[in-house]
Design a protein around this motif. Structure first.
Motif, mmCIF file in Angstrom:
data_model
loop_
_atom_site.group_PDB
_atom_site.id
_atom_site.type_symbol
_atom_site.label_atom_id
_atom_site.label_comp_id
_atom_site.label_asym_id
_atom_site.label_seq_id
_atom_site.Cartn_x
_atom_site.Cartn_y
_atom_site.Cartn_z
ATOM 1 N N TRP A 325 0.828 -1.203 0.000
ATOM 2 C CA TRP A 325 0.000 0.000 0.000
ATOM 3 C C TRP A 325 0.867 1.260 0.000
ATOM 4 O O TRP A 325 0.598 2.220 -0.723
ATOM 5 N N CYS A 328 2.593 1.650 -3.540
ATOM 6 C CA CYS A 328 1.630 2.025 -4.587
ATOM 7 C C CYS A 328 1.128 3.455 -4.389
ATOM 8 O O CYS A 328 0.931 4.192 -5.367
ATOM 9 N N CYS A 329 0.913 3.849 -3.141
ATOM 10 C CA CYS A 329 0.482 5.240 -2.887
ATOM 11 C C CYS A 329 1.567 6.225 -3.299
ATOM 12 O O CYS A 329 1.273 7.292 -3.856
ATOM 13 N N CYS A 349 0.121 1.185 -12.939
ATOM 14 C CA CYS A 349 -1.162 0.504 -12.783
ATOM 15 C C CYS A 349 -0.968 -0.990 -12.552
ATOM 16 O O CYS A 349 -1.846 -1.653 -11.968
ATOM 17 N N VAL A 352 -0.596 -1.609 -8.804
ATOM 18 C CA VAL A 352 -1.865 -1.180 -8.213
ATOM 19 C C VAL A 352 -2.939 -2.234 -8.456
ATOM 20 O O VAL A 352 -3.681 -2.620 -7.536
ATOM 21 N N LEU A 356 -4.958 -4.572 -5.693
ATOM 22 C CA LEU A 356 -6.418 -4.622 -5.623
ATOM 23 C C LEU A 356 -6.942 -6.029 -5.904
ATOM 24 O O LEU A 356 -7.930 -6.466 -5.297
ATOM 25 N N ALA A 378 -13.759 -2.373 -6.651
ATOM 26 C CA ALA A 378 -12.650 -1.435 -6.866
ATOM 27 C C ALA A 378 -11.683 -1.979 -7.915
ATOM 28 O O ALA A 378 -11.218 -1.242 -8.802
ATOM 29 N N THR A 382 -11.078 -0.234 -11.620
ATOM 30 C CA THR A 382 -9.723 0.202 -11.961
ATOM 31 C C THR A 382 -9.233 -0.497 -13.219
ATOM 32 O O THR A 382 -8.593 0.113 -14.089
ATOM 33 N N PHE A 422 -7.833 6.002 -5.511
ATOM 34 C CA PHE A 422 -6.976 4.982 -4.903
ATOM 35 C C PHE A 422 -6.379 5.497 -3.595
ATOM 36 O O PHE A 422 -6.343 4.763 -2.596
#
Length: 467
Positions: A325, A328-329, A349, A352, A356, A378, A382, A422
């Motif tokens: 997390w 990716c953030c 992506c 990410v 997910l 989600a 995405t 996100f």
């Protein structure tokens, strides 16, 4: 063992052993794909390989008819030629669009080998190389997320490599001959290494020396307590600057004092190709120069994104996949806040979507009585966004980017919208996990994230406990 049971198992892992000789490590690394394929279930492996091959064949046919110019590859080759010939790097203009050099001199030095080969050969070699990098990036993404389980991971890598060419950022990277996948692999490989490695941060520093945006990952390392790795990245970046100054002093002076700040060399802010916060604001305001509004919006996203990334990393005791997390953030934040982020910059992506998908798989494995659909929804939304090619559907030729209707603004800025959603989803997830565990929403002064354990690096070696 189910995904839910996996998530609830908090079994400490053994500390990483000291690295062996380089020759042995290279031998193990080169042999790892073969061993992984041997361990994979045979029938699913053959089925997935057939699907991936079919996808690549169709891609090759489509690529033939959409005029794959690989224009950025041509620019890189021209930059390498300028270094080799001793001509003015930042005065060059190539292709029918008169494109200039926009990367630091260190990057241009790395492009010199491209001048040794003819363009037709480079088109094939770089395409195949990018497909290999996509496979590596997918493997590193799965490793970061810790999903799927080991014997199924080769199937996932093959499937994403074959089908991932239809993700718009990957498709455009291949079409233009871009280096995004190479930079992303450098960064993710470095972040996946144990925190105790003295050289951790070197690859991030090199990536930042090629293209400045990866420097935000050094900030992430600093904010998450990996001080040495952050400084290693910083000093490596400084080394790339000094090397550029030593070999190309005039170009280095020109880049860092003039060309870096000339955004017109990169491209127009308002066009739909630009999927950054600044580009979205420019289209929303119908202005080629969104000014202070866009600067404030990007600044707010930068602060919020890095805060959420650091919050995720400091919550590893309660948040499953905390490091994934956080990484990716940080990646999403970096692409959002760059003044110009072309669609192909969004190759992030891939991790990410892996994250997910993992959350959706864990959710699906829960008992029906407590199962919810939020992460599956989600992931699906995405996935559709990155397969949609939405920004290319809206009228955008000429100056039409400045006159988009309210409805057209959504597909025209689909990646910034997905990125902000996100970050918001990450913040809500961290908050929910900490509240469910009875933990403070933010670490208290002097409190370690692991509740008194030896520190952040130790926390990342523990499997997260679900509550």
């Amino acid at each position: 063992m189910t995904a839910v049971q996996d998530e609830r198992s908090a079994v400490p892992t053994a500390p990483d052993p000291a690295p062996g000789p380089l020759s042995n490590r290279l031998k193990d690394a080169l042999g790892a794909p073969v061993r992984a394929l041997r361990e994979a279930p045979r029938r699913p492996l053959l089925a997935v390989s057939a699907v991936a091959l079919l996808s690549l064949v169709v891609y090759a046919v489509v690529r033939h008819f959409v005029h794959t110019s690989m224009v950025d590859m041509i620019v890189y080759r021209a930059e390498g030629a300028a270094v080799a010939d001793g001509t003015d790097l930042y005065a060059l203009r190539v292709t029918e669009w008169n494109l200039p050099a926009t990367y630091p001199p260190f990057a241009a030095m790395l492009f010199v080998p491209t001048t040794w080969f003819p363009v037709p050969f480079l088109r094939v070699a770089i395409t195949l190389g990018n497909l290999g990098l996509l496979a590596l990036f997918t493997h590193l993404s799965f490793k970061l997320v810790g999903w799927p389980r080991r014997e199924l991971r080769p199937l996932g890598v093959i499937l994403v490599t074959g089908g991932g060419v239809w993700l718009e950022p990957v498709f455009t990277t291949l079409r233009y001959g871009q280096i995004n996948l190479a930079l992303a692999c450098l960064i993710l490989w470095d972040l996946a290494r144990p925190d105790g490695r003295r050289s951790k941060g070197v690859a991030i520093g090199i990536a930042a020396g090629i293209k400045l945006t990866p420097g935000l990952f050094a900030v992430y390392l600093l904010l998450t307590g990996r001080i040495r790795a952050a400084f290693v990245a910083g000093f490596t970046f400084l080394g790339t600057f000094l090397l550029g100054g030593l070999v190309l002093p005039d170009a280095t002076w020109g880049f860092w004092t003039k060309y870096l700040y000339d955004s017109s060399r990169v491209g127009k802010t308002e066009i739909v190709d630009n999927q950054s916060v600044r580009g979205a604001v420019a289209r929303l305001l119908h202005s080629a120069d969104p000014g202070l509004v866009a600067t404030l919006a990007a600044g707010l996203v930068a602060v919020a994104g890095l805060a959420i990334a650091a919050w995720a990393a400091s919550s590893s005791r309660w948040l499953p996949r905390a490091e994934a997390w956080g990484v990716c953030c940080t990646a999403v934040t970096a692409v959002l806040i760059s003044p110009i982020s072309w669609t192909h910059h969004w190759v992030w992506c891939v991790p990410v979507l892996a994250l997910l998908a993992c959350e959706a798989a864990v959710e699906q494995a829960r008992p029906a009585a407590v199962r919810r659909m939020r992460w599956r929804a989600a992931f699906g939304a995405t996935l559709v966004a990155f397969f949609s090619f939405g920004m290319w559907v809206v009228p955008h030729h000429g100056d039409l980017d400045l006159h988009l209707s309210a409805v057209s603004q959504i597909p025209a800025s689909v990646y910034p919208l997905v990125g902000i959603c996100f970050l918001l989803a990450a913040a809500l997830r961290i908050r929910a996990r900490r509240r469910a565990a009875g933990a403070p929403l933010v670490p208290l002064p002097g409190q370690r994230s692991g509740g008194g354990r030896p520190g952040p690096a130790h926390d990342r070696q523990q499997a997260p406990a679900a509550r």
